[in-house]
Design an enzyme around this catalytic site. Structure first.
Site, PDB file in Angstrom:
ATOM      1  CG  ASN A   1      53.546  67.552  36.274  1.00  0.00           C
ATOM      2  OD1 ASN A   1      53.374  66.462  36.798  1.00  0.00           O
ATOM      3  ND2 ASN A   1      53.952  67.467  34.999  1.00  0.00           N
ATOM      4  CE1 TYR A   2      51.968  68.407  30.889  1.00  0.00           C
ATOM      5  CE2 TYR A   2      50.463  66.906  30.029  1.00  0.00           C
ATOM      6  CZ  TYR A   2      51.456  67.819  29.819  1.00  0.00           C
ATOM      7  OH  TYR A   2      51.762  67.892  28.364  1.00  0.00           O
TER       8      TYR A   2
ATOM      9  CG  ASP B   1      28.834  41.852  24.436  1.00  0.00           C
ATOM     10  OD1 ASP B   1      29.158  42.966  24.173  1.00  0.00           O
ATOM     11  OD2 ASP B   1      28.197  41.819  25.644  1.00  0.00           O
TER      12      ASP B   1
ATOM     13  CD  GLU C   1      51.195  54.281  39.133  1.00  0.00           C
ATOM     14  OE1 GLU C   1      51.914  53.154  39.107  1.00  0.00           O
ATOM     15  OE2 GLU C   1      51.359  55.125  38.910  1.00  0.00           O
TER      16      GLU C   1
ATOM     17  CB  ALA D   1      40.519  60.362  35.400  1.00  0.00           C
TER      18      ALA D   1
ATOM     19  CG  PHE E   1      49.947  52.849  35.136  1.00  0.00           C
ATOM     20  CD1 PHE E   1      51.085  52.869  35.180  1.00  0.00           C
ATOM     21  CD2 PHE E   1      49.677  52.250  34.138  1.00  0.00           C
ATOM     22  CE1 PHE E   1      52.055  51.859  34.653  1.00  0.00           C
ATOM     23  CE2 PHE E   1      50.146  51.199  33.351  1.00  0.00           C
ATOM     24  CZ  PHE E   1      51.618  51.192  33.825  1.00  0.00           C
ATOM     25  CG  ASP E   2      48.350  60.479  35.375  1.00  0.00           C
ATOM     26  OD1 ASP E   2      49.159  60.570  36.424  1.00  0.00           O
ATOM     27  OD2 ASP E   2      49.032  60.855  34.058  1.00  0.00           O
TER      28      ASP E   2
ATOM     29  CE1 TYR F   1      38.098  58.667  45.359  1.00  0.00           C
ATOM     30  CE2 TYR F   1      39.939  57.118  44.916  1.00  0.00           C
ATOM     31  CZ  TYR F   1      38.558  57.519  45.582  1.00  0.00           C
ATOM     32  OH  TYR F   1      38.110  56.505  46.174  1.00  0.00           O
TER      33      TYR F   1
ATOM     34  CE1 TYR G   1      47.297  63.689  30.334  1.00  0.00           C
ATOM     35  CE2 TYR G   1      47.446  63.765  32.740  1.00  0.00           C
ATOM     36  CZ  TYR G   1      47.931  63.588  31.339  1.00  0.00           C
ATOM     37  OH  TYR G   1      49.419  63.045  31.680  1.00  0.00           O
TER      38      TYR G   1
END
Lengths: 682, 682
Positions: free
Chosen positions: A400-401, A610, A320, A323, A316-317, A325, A403
């Site tokens: 490794n990846y 809403d 966990e 995005a 869970f990028d 950090y 985004y």
């Protein structure tokens, strides 16, 4: 919000600037101030998160309606801290009064892993006797050449949440510049971040000696060594001699009728709020609210290899690691062309000071080809207008990846989210003659890249001309009437079948490619005066693979948001993270986040109220050798398009590159020719 | 094709240039020469088509393997002519010998409608007493303000194919610059093109007086009259100071390892052939064949209103008019930025002379953002490489509508087809208080835009490392094993399920969004040395709405290619047009084109042989007021991506914009920094 011209947008932002926007991320001094308050009351804790606690929507709407000082919500910090005993505390700090608003010990959770948490593991493992022994067994003796990507452990039922754990994916580099993913090691140490030691090593039954294939690399020295770079690509320069067309006051960007507040936090990265559009055709000119908040709220990357312990690979990028950090300083690497406005990002460190990522957010314009064109075949009268787009982007690296996230605003009122996947495949070792069994691809001799998915959860909090919105599912379907019947004699009839999503339970639904399914968010209280349909925006998303891990699987349990492509909930303050607030090491045995909120009132009325629309999209990736050693960017995209929102194409007043009306042709005059001479014939 | 460097590509094209390519479109003198031969033998016919008859594949392959003079296939023209009695003749003319190779009277067909055929209708209608009367009945008296879009009639069972017919969609313009689609007239004259007269007028039961709403316009004078153009968009300039990176010899473009022959014809528009890629990792450097031929081969635009005579609105814009005949001269309107190479297109006229569309094809490069990037979190070592793309494009205008076609070549071996839809909606009249019944949208007061689809048929003739290719359907599916079972204990297992398409019958299949279905074209005789999977290209296409008109409907019968999203046939010379050679006024009662070819041998073996893959994709369009009066471009795209074709990412030698290897970081040196300083911080 009166009736004057487009200047209104800018002048409104000027007011905002005077006040600063309540959704601005915490400044360095605010972070330090929150730390100081926490230290004062709760002593020497480690800081995991100090971020803006967004004000309640009701408070913020008051300020948006009348951005005056007395309406300004108080600034609060949302804090996660870990004490010396490993106890996790969630708290809120009021930055105006300097008081702790709340402070609670949260049991059975582990907050996300920061880069500081992940950073020390490799060095520790190099010195661990067990790891040294395992390296020796697979043929690696020089521990200085051993590397690890420390990952959240996912969930391991042997350990639960008690210890703060990481699984270490092990690699070897013959030379420091070699791609380590060519040399995966077959064992997996489990590291206790608090105890700072290896507590277990998962060792496969069949061993896989370290790969003996030659390196396959991408860094500059390697390409130079094999003959150098191609020389046949000539310069293509993009310049903006008069500067950019957008205006930024504080963190509010105004551009081509758009007004957007650009926030950022450690977890979601870019957060766009208070998005509105100046509609000159509405009441003589009006800034109309579109979205209260847009963000990528979560993602999960399940790997599809059934072997132990590969099931733990389902990062869970966002939940966990975060995005924010993980975001790249765009000072390194020229990631966009033209005139760029950057914004920095500030974070707390474990020790309570701050760190800054320079140029975390990139804001720039790009040409976008043809915006619209028509030629009348009778006389050659033509109008051609080119499009410009505004891009608010970040790139984050999850081990490794990479985004690459692009929020793109178009002149016709469309919001586009583009994601490009690049970086390096996460790989596993193979023994001589081993086959993949269909669970992955041998992308290079001895290198097994497992099948995986990248599933993103987009959180859409709309406010189309107000808070009371409704979501419809829209399917393109044939008329039910038979060919030859009076109602459908020639059989060509088809229409848009609209299904109102009335409750969170009913709204849990999936993409259907066969009906080109889309979803419309509408305000049923306001009809388009021409079409008599409610004003709305349509979500057009075609990369919707669904979660392939089965119902009841570990991933399915933990990634509740991915069980369906669409969820609709009634807005509640604080419901931002669809996999739950603290994601690492949750078992999924009890629902967190989205499924939990839905279970609280599955039959709630989510019409004309809403609402929040959650959309899970992404790709399934069966790797191939051309993805290695460094993967060409794989693009995916989705659109939020205005439908029945405007009275006409809202971009007709963009200066055309060429235009000649029939009367000008008939008069034989050159007429008004806006030709911008933008191309050179060669 | 030896083992030397990328120069090979250029030098091979140089040979080709010396010879000229057998797939080059007919030159002006070749067209005139064919006309002359026909006139000589068959007298004073009207010319409908004089185009290149592509040589048999077996002949062309011989020449491609050894481009020598003696292998050069003879040039032939494919001719369609109509004699004074309206008889249609299909013939072939040998341009070398000046002989008629074949000449046949084809019964019961109508060849496509040229702009010359369509052009005269409006003037004739203005003088027709019946039309004048109908205009008067709906409130229009000034016939000089009456306009018509002449369309192919589709199929009208009352008239069959005997007469050469057009249906006239009628409009009114209060002023010459007004958008006529705001003022549709409710009746539909049927015009006989040979007799040059109206033979019937379809008149609705309930009349709809001409719209009285004020004009809604997009031309420059109209925007200026309402306050002028926005002034806040600053210049964005794209320049290529050293020129373009591609090389063109004859009509063969070489660029970044690609080699592509750019053909063009009256019907398909751009035709790309002999597409190959120089793979430096193969046998020390080899030009590998990819596709024998790629083109948009047909399209159909069914409208979904069941009322008579709207069912006749289902334009085959290629088969009934021709994407070449309709193509825009890109001299008018600056449609691309940067350094552009244009190609002209030459056509025969009805009278046997030629006409030229200047700048029919645009060839240019664009920046394409990030090609790949990776940062090592340990040390900040980074590689960022920007992408360039090559775009071969055309824009054609089909009456009210514009199709922008972009064939895009990427450095990583991907071919992308992007289509943008713009132009003006085709509309129908409404009476006061009329409702759309869900079959369309009132996009402006009194203006009914019917639901419609745009379905394109992409013809893919692959030659992946040779002629013997096979197509697989690929579905992303979970493991069949239950959660908790030994084979799938944690339930996360998933894989790519591949189904070989073995016969044309079995290959008739559809998109499945639920499995993210793709299709792989592979050469089973050649395995990737790393993955052990056959070399291939994957078709990734997500805009696949299927044909909404029902089975057995008129459209379904006529557009056989659209009955399924995928068809596979065994290659046969001359099978180019999936809706048949002559499309206008065919009833569909007997199969033409694709279904006919398949029916001839539905169980043929289409594995490991010379195959053609036909793919129907597109969009379903439920219009909205923001699409009017001129529609913002709606994009759609698909990809052909190399899978297991290359041994690694084939673009690693593209010069990076920034790169620093770990050893360079460790040494504390700036190292090799290719930073291209492409951005300016503002």
């Amino acid at each position: 919000m009166g009736s004057s011209g487009p200047q209104d947008v800018a002048s409104r932002s000027k007011d905002i600037q005077a006040l600063s926007h309540p959704l601005d991320p915490l400044s360095v001094s605010e972070i330090l101030s929150a730390v100081s308050v926490v230290r004062q009351h709760h002593g020497n804790v480690d800081f995991n998160t100090v971020t803006l606690l967004e004000p309640p929507k009701s408070r913020l709407l008051k300020w948006i309606a009348q951005p005056k000082d007395e309406n300004l919500p108080q600034r609060q910090a949302d804090v996660v801290a870990i004490d010396r005993d490993g106890k996790v505390f969630d708290g809120h700090v009021d930055l105006t009064t300097g008081k702790i608003v709340s402070w609670e010990h949260t049991e059975d959770v582990q907050p996300l892993l920061t880069l500081e948490d992940l950073g020390g593991v490799e060095e520790a493992l190099r010195k661990d006797a067990g790891v040294i022994e395992q390296c020796r067994l697979v043929g690696v003796n020089d521990m200085s050449k051993v590397y690890c990507d420390a990952w959240a452990i996912g969930y391991d039922e042997r350990y639960g949440t008690e210890h703060r754990l990481q699984q270490a994916l092990m690699y070897y580099r013959p030379h420091i510049d070699d791609t380590q993913y060519t040399y995966p090691l077959d064992f997996c140490p489990i590291f206790d971040a608090r105890a700072k030691k290896v507590i277990h090593i998962d060792i496969p039954d069949v061993r896989r000696p370290v790969n003996t294939a030659p390196p396959t690399n991408y860094h500059i020295p390697a390409i130079e060594a094999e003959g150098g770079f191609r020389k046949d690509l000539k310069a293509l320069e993009i310049t903006q001699p008069d500067g950019v067309s957008f205006d930024i006051r504080g963190r509010t960007v105004t551009w081509q009728n758009w007004s957007i507040h650009v926030g950022f936090n450690h977890r979601e990265g870019i957060v766009l709020s208070d998005i509105s559009f100046f509609d000159k055709d509405q009441d003589g000119g009006k800034l109309r609210s579109l979205f209260y908040r847009l963000s990528l709220a979560e993602m999960v990357v399940p790997y599809g290899h059934p072997g132990f312990p590969h099931h733990r690979k389902h990062a869970f990028d966002l939940g966990e690691y975060g995005a924010g950090y993980l975001t790249n300083p765009l000072t390194l690497g020229c990631d966009c062309k033209g005139a760029i406005h950057y914004m920095d990002a500030h974070f707390v460190t474990k020790a309570g000071s701050t760190s800054t990522v320079r140029n975390a957010i990139c804001i720039h314009e790009e040409d976008n080809g043809i915006l619209f064109k028509h030629t009348d075949f009778r006389d050659g009268s033509t109008l051609t207008t080119r499009a410009r787009k505004l891009i608010i982007s970040q790139i984050f690296t999850a081990g490794n990846y990479e985004y690459c996230i692009y929020w793109i605003f178009h002149q016709d009122g469309t919001i586009q989210l583009e994601v490009r996947l690049t970086g390096i495949l996460s790989t596993y070792a193979m023994y001589a003659g081993e086959e993949t069994g269909g669970w992955g691809t041998e992308v290079y001799p001895g290198v097994h890249a497992h099948n995986h998915q990248h599933l993103f959860c987009l959180r859409i909090d709309p406010q189309l001309d107000g808070q009371n919105n409704t979501v419809f599912q829209v399917d393109a379907v044939p008329s039910p009437a038979a060919v030859g019947s009076a109602e459908n004699y020639y059989g060509n009839a088809f229409y848009a079948q609209k299904t109102k999503l009335e409750t969170p339970l009913q709204a849990m639904c999936n993409y259907d490619g066969a009906t080109s399914r889309t979803w419309e968010i509408v305000n049923e209280n306001k009809l388009n005066p021409y079409s008599h349909k409610p004003v709305g925006f349509k979500l057009v998303s075609r990369e919707v693979p669904g979660l392939l891990p089965k119902k009841g699987s570990l991933v399915w349990k933990r990634a509740g948001f991915a069980r369906h492509d669409i969820h609709v909930t009634k807005y509640q303050d604080g419901q931002h993270f669809p996999a739950g607030r603290h994601v690492p090491q949750m078992s999924g045995d009890k629902d967190e986040g989205l499924p939990k909120w839905i279970a609280q009132d599955p039959h709630a009325d989510v019409t004309d109220t809403d609402v929040v629309l959650w959309h899970t999209f992404g790709v399934t990736h069966f790797a191939a050798p051309e993805d290695y050693p460094l993967m060409p960017a794989e693009p995916m995209t989705l659109l939020l398009r205005p439908r029945n929102f405007f009275k006409r194409n809202p971009a007709l007043d963009v200066v055309p590159s060429y235009g000649k009306a029939p009367s000008q042709i008939a008069a034989g005059v050159k007429g008004t020719d806006h030709h911008d001479k933008c191309s050179v014939e060669v």
